[in-house]
Design a protein around this motif. Structure first.
Motif, PDB file in Angstrom:
ATOM      1  N   VAL A 233     -11.841  11.298  -2.011  1.00  0.00           N
ATOM      2  CA  VAL A 233     -11.571  11.502  -3.430  1.00  0.00           C
ATOM      3  C   VAL A 233     -10.112  11.188  -3.771  1.00  0.00           C
ATOM      4  O   VAL A 233      -9.769  10.959  -4.939  1.00  0.00           O
ATOM      5  N   ILE A 234      -9.239  11.121  -2.747  1.00  0.00           N
ATOM      6  CA  ILE A 234      -7.823  10.813  -2.962  1.00  0.00           C
ATOM      7  C   ILE A 234      -7.495   9.364  -2.594  1.00  0.00           C
ATOM      8  O   ILE A 234      -6.882   8.645  -3.380  1.00  0.00           O
ATOM      9  N   TYR A 235      -7.912   8.923  -1.390  1.00  0.00           N
ATOM     10  CA  TYR A 235      -7.474   7.592  -0.966  1.00  0.00           C
ATOM     11  C   TYR A 235      -8.199   6.465  -1.697  1.00  0.00           C
ATOM     12  O   TYR A 235      -7.643   5.364  -1.863  1.00  0.00           O
ATOM     13  N   ARG A 236      -9.410   6.718  -2.172  1.00  0.00           N
ATOM     14  CA  ARG A 236     -10.120   5.659  -2.908  1.00  0.00           C
ATOM     15  C   ARG A 236      -9.436   5.301  -4.223  1.00  0.00           C
ATOM     16  O   ARG A 236      -9.250   4.114  -4.529  1.00  0.00           O
ATOM     17  N   PRO A 237      -9.029   6.299  -5.041  1.00  0.00           N
ATOM     18  CA  PRO A 237      -8.272   5.944  -6.245  1.00  0.00           C
ATOM     19  C   PRO A 237      -6.952   5.226  -5.935  1.00  0.00           C
ATOM     20  O   PRO A 237      -6.543   4.340  -6.690  1.00  0.00           O
ATOM     21  N   ILE A 238      -6.297   5.617  -4.816  1.00  0.00           N
ATOM     22  CA  ILE A 238      -5.049   4.950  -4.444  1.00  0.00           C
ATOM     23  C   ILE A 238      -5.304   3.473  -4.156  1.00  0.00           C
ATOM     24  O   ILE A 238      -4.556   2.588  -4.603  1.00  0.00           O
ATOM     25  N   LEU A 239      -6.385   3.195  -3.412  1.00  0.00           N
ATOM     26  CA  LEU A 239      -6.738   1.809  -3.112  1.00  0.00           C
ATOM     27  C   LEU A 239      -7.088   1.039  -4.381  1.00  0.00           C
ATOM     28  O   LEU A 239      -6.721  -0.136  -4.540  1.00  0.00           O
ATOM     29  N   LEU A 240      -7.793   1.707  -5.299  1.00  0.00           N
ATOM     30  CA  LEU A 240      -8.165   1.062  -6.558  1.00  0.00           C
ATOM     31  C   LEU A 240      -6.917   0.700  -7.365  1.00  0.00           C
ATOM     32  O   LEU A 240      -6.817  -0.403  -7.923  1.00  0.00           O
ATOM     33  N   ILE A 241      -5.969   1.639  -7.428  1.00  0.00           N
ATOM     34  CA  ILE A 241      -4.711   1.380  -8.145  1.00  0.00           C
ATOM     35  C   ILE A 241      -3.977   0.193  -7.518  1.00  0.00           C
ATOM     36  O   ILE A 241      -3.457  -0.683  -8.219  1.00  0.00           O
ATOM     37  N   MET A 242      -3.961   0.150  -6.190  1.00  0.00           N
ATOM     38  CA  MET A 242      -3.257  -0.924  -5.491  1.00  0.00           C
ATOM     39  C   MET A 242      -3.916  -2.274  -5.763  1.00  0.00           C
ATOM     40  O   MET A 242      -3.230  -3.279  -5.977  1.00  0.00           O
ATOM     41  N   VAL A 243      -5.249  -2.295  -5.763  1.00  0.00           N
ATOM     42  CA  VAL A 243      -5.970  -3.542  -6.051  1.00  0.00           C
ATOM     43  C   VAL A 243      -5.689  -4.005  -7.478  1.00  0.00           C
ATOM     44  O   VAL A 243      -5.477  -5.197  -7.732  1.00  0.00           O
ATOM     45  N   PHE A 244      -5.668  -3.056  -8.410  1.00  0.00           N
ATOM     46  CA  PHE A 244      -5.395  -3.406  -9.799  1.00  0.00           C
ATOM     47  C   PHE A 244      -4.008  -4.024  -9.949  1.00  0.00           C
ATOM     48  O   PHE A 244      -3.826  -5.035 -10.634  1.00  0.00           O
ATOM     49  N   GLY A 378       1.287  -3.298  -4.465  1.00  0.00           N
ATOM     50  CA  GLY A 378       0.387  -4.122  -5.268  1.00  0.00           C
ATOM     51  C   GLY A 378       1.153  -5.151  -6.080  1.00  0.00           C
ATOM     52  O   GLY A 378       0.738  -6.308  -6.191  1.00  0.00           O
ATOM     53  N   GLY A 379       2.321  -4.734  -6.623  1.00  0.00           N
ATOM     54  CA  GLY A 379       3.150  -5.678  -7.363  1.00  0.00           C
ATOM     55  C   GLY A 379       3.680  -6.788  -6.481  1.00  0.00           C
ATOM     56  O   GLY A 379       3.772  -7.947  -6.910  1.00  0.00           O
ATOM     57  N   MET A 380       4.027  -6.447  -5.233  1.00  0.00           N
ATOM     58  CA  MET A 380       4.505  -7.462  -4.297  1.00  0.00           C
ATOM     59  C   MET A 380       3.389  -8.445  -3.957  1.00  0.00           C
ATOM     60  O   MET A 380       3.601  -9.666  -3.939  1.00  0.00           O
ATOM     61  N   VAL A 381       2.189  -7.916  -3.712  1.00  0.00           N
ATOM     62  CA  VAL A 381       1.034  -8.788  -3.443  1.00  0.00           C
ATOM     63  C   VAL A 381       0.756  -9.664  -4.660  1.00  0.00           C
ATOM     64  O   VAL A 381       0.405 -10.847  -4.534  1.00  0.00           O
ATOM     65  N   SER A 382       0.928  -9.069  -5.854  1.00  0.00           N
ATOM     66  CA  SER A 382       0.733  -9.824  -7.096  1.00  0.00           C
ATOM     67  C   SER A 382       1.657 -11.037  -7.146  1.00  0.00           C
ATOM     68  O   SER A 382       1.238 -12.153  -7.497  1.00  0.00           O
ATOM     69  N   GLN A 383       2.930 -10.827  -6.775  1.00  0.00           N
ATOM     70  CA  GLN A 383       3.889 -11.930  -6.767  1.00  0.00           C
ATOM     71  C   GLN A 383       3.512 -12.982  -5.726  1.00  0.00           C
ATOM     72  O   GLN A 383       3.599 -14.190  -5.982  1.00  0.00           O
ATOM     73  N   GLU A 384       3.083 -12.509  -4.538  1.00  0.00           N
ATOM     74  CA  GLU A 384       2.711 -13.435  -3.473  1.00  0.00           C
ATOM     75  C   GLU A 384       1.483 -14.263  -3.838  1.00  0.00           C
ATOM     76  O   GLU A 384       1.449 -15.475  -3.645  1.00  0.00           O
ATOM     77  N   LEU A 385       0.463 -13.576  -4.363  1.00  0.00           N
ATOM     78  CA  LEU A 385      -0.751 -14.291  -4.790  1.00  0.00           C
ATOM     79  C   LEU A 385      -0.424 -15.280  -5.900  1.00  0.00           C
ATOM     80  O   LEU A 385      -0.944 -16.399  -5.922  1.00  0.00           O
TER      81      LEU A 385
END
Length: 472
Positions: A233-244, A378-385
């Motif tokens: 219930v905690i790590y799934r929202p964190i992963l979702l935020i990171m993907v977003f 996630g922002g760093m991955v965003s820049q890389e992608l």
């Protein structure tokens, strides 16, 4: 009465310190435009290289929990916050001056100095956010807690946006009038001011024996922290935020399009950034005024969908259809940028509030630093992608044929997390927080006498009341 006055005075200075850290972070954006032109003109980089360069210097922001643990376990000259703010303020001042004197001609040295500068800003930011979450408090009433979290988040990011607002327009004008080296010199003043203000911070000084006890407590806290985060219930929202936050970014490609194709100068780009800063403050107000009681999934879902559609309209600019429609480039950029900024901020604000609400008592700083690190990663991955897509699309500093397709792809990528919004359950998150708080109470603390317990409850209520009054 004296105790209430002391609490009020302490809260006011704490919020002044938090506001100063946030404002300083925003006002150092004075050099952002100069750095962009330095990479483009002095380092002779194409859009993909510039985006990759930006990723490297942002690495300190993804290890924020490490900075938080340092302040908890390794007091500097006996202080956990005061000394660090002074040290990193002075170090930032030194690095900006070195960048001005030597970093413009040397790309490798410039990369190192900008990375160290980001370490300084990130460390001070961790201290500010730890105080922010600590004063958000926790309440059995979810509505009350949501109000406090929304108020504190909007206060911090509102102050940061205000700092950005102060420098947004002037950054373009200054770059038009002065060399970028002079702008770096001016920027160095702000971390120096923060260091001077930190001198007046009143903080308990720790003895040599106390850190050892604190390290033991920190190890125990980290075990509880790991147990808390490992819950689905905690790590799934964190992963979702990171993907977003990992949706590909084309901001660098658009900067090259603005300067090389549309021939926008620093003054107009500064005006654009000024409008973006105003929109950020407006969005924070709108969210806090009208949307803070709306469920996360509803606000996030609708705002993401609208943001995707709004982002796609930028294709009209890069394909030059706006000219055929009789809309001047500058007018279109203002309208498009303002709309994107407002919707984008309304899309991001609930993510930040959710992150604040996820933090349980006793590990607020570490948990919030982890969440912000996930967002920054996630922002760093965003820049890389974005850099990879820019490279494979063949977009360079003089070829923008596939930029419209790139915009559409990146826009629709923002909607990828929407099918998974169902994994976020705020009620279960609240129960997980309460369970962690119960498990983190040492057994000896359960034997506190009734009078002491009543006094602590009274002090907490008083602090919360003053907290709310200061934010109104």
């Amino acid at each position: 009465m004296k105790k209430e006055e002391a609490i009020q005075q302490s809260l006011r200075f704490t919020y002044f310190l938090i506001g100063t850290i946030a404002f300083s972070q925003g006002i150092m954006g004075l050099s952002d435009l100069a750095i962009s032109y330095m990479q483009k003109d002095d380092y002779k980089q194409d859009p993909a290289q510039t985006q990759f360069f930006s990723t490297i210097i942002s690495l300190p922001w993804i290890v924020k929990p490490f900075w938080g643990i340092m302040t908890d376990t390794v007091p500097l000259f006996g202080y956990r916050r005061k000394s660090y703010l002074i040290f990193f303020g002075l170090l930032g001042f030194l690095c900006w001056n070195l960048l001005s004197d030597y970093g413009v001609e040397n790309r490798e040295l410039g990369l190192i100095l900008l990375t160290v500068i980001n370490i300084c800003v990130a460390f001070c930011n961790v201290i500010g956010e730890a105080l922010l979450v600590e004063y958000s408090g926790h309440s059995d009433d979810d509505t009350h807690q949501n109000d406090k979290a929304s108020q504190n988040v909007t206060f911090f990011f509102g102050m940061r946006s205000t700092g950005t607002l102060v420098t947004a327009y002037s950054s373009g004008k200054l770059l038009q009038l002065f060399d970028k080296r002079y702008i770096f010199k001016i920027t160095s003043i702000f971390p120096l001011i923060l260091a001077c203000i930190a001198i007046f911070v009143k903080e308990k000084k720790y003895s040599k024996d106390e850190p050892e006890k604190d390290k033991i407590k920190t190890v125990e806290s980290l075990k509880l922290f790991t147990k808390f985060v490992s819950q689905p219930v905690i790590y799934r929202p964190i992963l979702l935020i990171m993907v977003f936050m990992s949706s590909p970014s084309i901001s660098t490609a658009m900067f090259y399009f603005y300067t090389n194709v549309l021939q926008f100068g620093p003054d107009f780009i500064g005006e654009l950034r000024l409008s973006y800063s105003i929109c950020s403050i407006l969005s924070a107000y709108l969210f806090n005024r009208f949307l803070r009681h709306v469920k996360f999934t509803k606000v996030f879902g609708y705002s993401t969908f609208v943001y995707c559609l709004v982002s796609c309209q930028t294709t009209l600019l890069v394909t030059r259809k706006n000219v055929k429609l009789g809309i001047p480039d500058r007018l279109f950029c203002f309208g498009d940028g303002v709309l994107n900024q407002v919707i984008g901020e309304l899309n991001t604000m609930p993510v930040l509030v959710l992150a604040c609400k996820m933090c349980p008592k006793n590990i607020e700083g570490t948990m919030y630093a982890l969440l912000m690190s996930a967002i920054n990663f996630g922002g760093m991955v965003s820049q890389e992608l974005g850099a990879l897509l820019t490279y494979y699309a063949g977009v360079t500093d003089d070829n923008f044929d596939n930029l419209a397709k790139l915009i559409v792809i990146c826009s629709f990528c923002t909607m990828l997390p929407l099918p998974f919004l169902g994994i976020i359950n705020e009620e279960q998150m609240a129960k997980a927080r309460e369970k962690h708080q119960y498990e983190s109470i040492p057994k000896q603390d359960e034997e506190i006498n009734v009078e002491q317990e009543v006094e602590e409850i009274t002090d907490t209520k008083c602090a919360n009341l003053q907290n709310e009054q200061l934010l109104i």
